[in-house]
Design an enzyme around this catalytic site. Structure first.
Site, PDB file in Angstrom:
ATOM      1  N   ASP A  23       0.862  -1.179   0.000  1.00 46.24           N
ATOM      2  CA  ASP A  23       0.000   0.000   0.000  1.00 46.24           C
ATOM      3  C   ASP A  23       0.905   1.238   0.000  1.00 46.24           C
ATOM      4  OD1 ASP A  23      -2.275   1.629   0.306  1.00 46.24           O
ATOM      5  OD2 ASP A  23      -2.115   1.536   2.486  1.00 46.24           O
ATOM      6  N   ASP A  25      -0.252   5.179   0.806  1.00 49.07           N
ATOM      7  CA  ASP A  25      -0.526   6.163   1.857  1.00 49.07           C
ATOM      8  C   ASP A  25      -0.717   5.472   3.204  1.00 49.07           C
ATOM      9  OD1 ASP A  25      -0.947   8.827   0.290  1.00 49.07           O
ATOM     10  OD2 ASP A  25      -2.044   7.305  -0.835  1.00 49.07           O
ATOM     11  N   ASP A 201      -2.241  -0.243   5.894  1.00 53.04           N
ATOM     12  CA  ASP A 201      -2.606   0.352   7.179  1.00 53.04           C
ATOM     13  C   ASP A 201      -4.092   0.513   7.406  1.00 53.04           C
ATOM     14  OD1 ASP A 201      -3.113   3.798   6.917  1.00 53.04           O
ATOM     15  OD2 ASP A 201      -2.720   2.535   5.191  1.00 53.04           O
TER      16      ASP A 201
END
Length: 251
Positions: A23, A25, A201
């Site tokens: 991922d 961001d 996240d």
């Protein structure tokens, strides 16, 4: 889902038989007040390219961002595989994928959302193809109103669903998520037959964790959320970059 307290402190070091999915961001990069303000550390692009070479090309960025946005963030990584908008579009030497065209109702909603956001300085609207993202990280006072806007928007978008995060809502076609995006990549060269590893996240990353776990892989949560299917944890993007072999950046 397992409590974060049961997770190991860190995942194992990268291995040559991995298929590595990352991922962007909140994982590779610190969250910014708005997506266009994200900062890419100077050493990161070259390290990603070297790591991709070490993995015989089996490294992909799997993001909610569009391909256009990812390419703007990483202009020096032209050979890197990118999966944008949770897998709705893909840059790949083996199997590129174009995102479906947005329905007319989405185009109208994007304009309404942009006008609506003007009432909340710091709020940000992203409209990319068939996806609409509402961000309020820099405008927390907009959270409730944007939630109501998203609920109303779904009544005009059959076949769509919303995905709520701590600081935003993604509205995208139903049936596509990062788990499916990773599964599709695992069926392609150069990812096929490798150990899948995914770091992310956000709650939108949970389908990706479930997918790699089901394939005997390694799932890595970045951050301090209480509930997750991930089996390993890193505290923040700086630790992710260190895990990948990026030296600590000044500033």
């Amino acid at each position: 889902m397992a409590s974060i307290r049961t997770l190991r402190t860190a995942p194992p070091a990268p291995a040559p038989d991995w298929a590595l999915f990352l991922d962007v961001d909140g994982c590779l990069l610190e969250h910014a007040p708005a997506p266009h303000l994200a900062r890419v550390p100077a050493q990161l692009p070259q390290r990603l390219l070297r790591l991709a070479a070490e993995l015989d090309g089996a490294l992909a960025l799997v993001s909610g961002r569009s391909l256009q946005s990812l390419q703007a963030l990483f202009p020096d990584c032209a050979d890197l595989c990118l999966s944008g908008m949770h897998g709705l579009e893909r840059r790949s030497a083996h199997a590129p994928l174009r995102a479906p065209a947005p329905p007319e109702s989405m185009l109208a909603l994007a304009g309404e959302a942009a006008r609506f956001a003007l009432d909340y300085p710091g709020a940000c609207i992203e409209a990319h193809g068939p996806c609409l993202n509402l961000h309020w990280r820099a405008a927390p006072q907009a959270a409730a109103a944007m939630g109501e806007f998203a609920d109303a928007a779904l009544t005009r978008l059959p076949g769509y669903r919303q995905h709520r995060g701590a600081h935003g809502i993604e509205i995208r076609p139903d049936g596509m998520d990062k788990g499916r995006a990773i599964a599709e990549l695992l069926g392609l060269a150069p990812f096929r037959g490798r150990v899948p590893v995914f770091a992310g996240d956000d709650p939108a990353d949970e389908p990706g964790f479930a997918m790699v776990n089901a394939h005997g892989g390694i799932s890595v949560l970045v951050g301090e959320r209480d509930d997750t299917g991930a089996r390993h944890r890193l505290a923040a993007p700086a630790q992710v970059r260190a895990w990948l072999g990026v030296s600590a950046e000044a500033g």
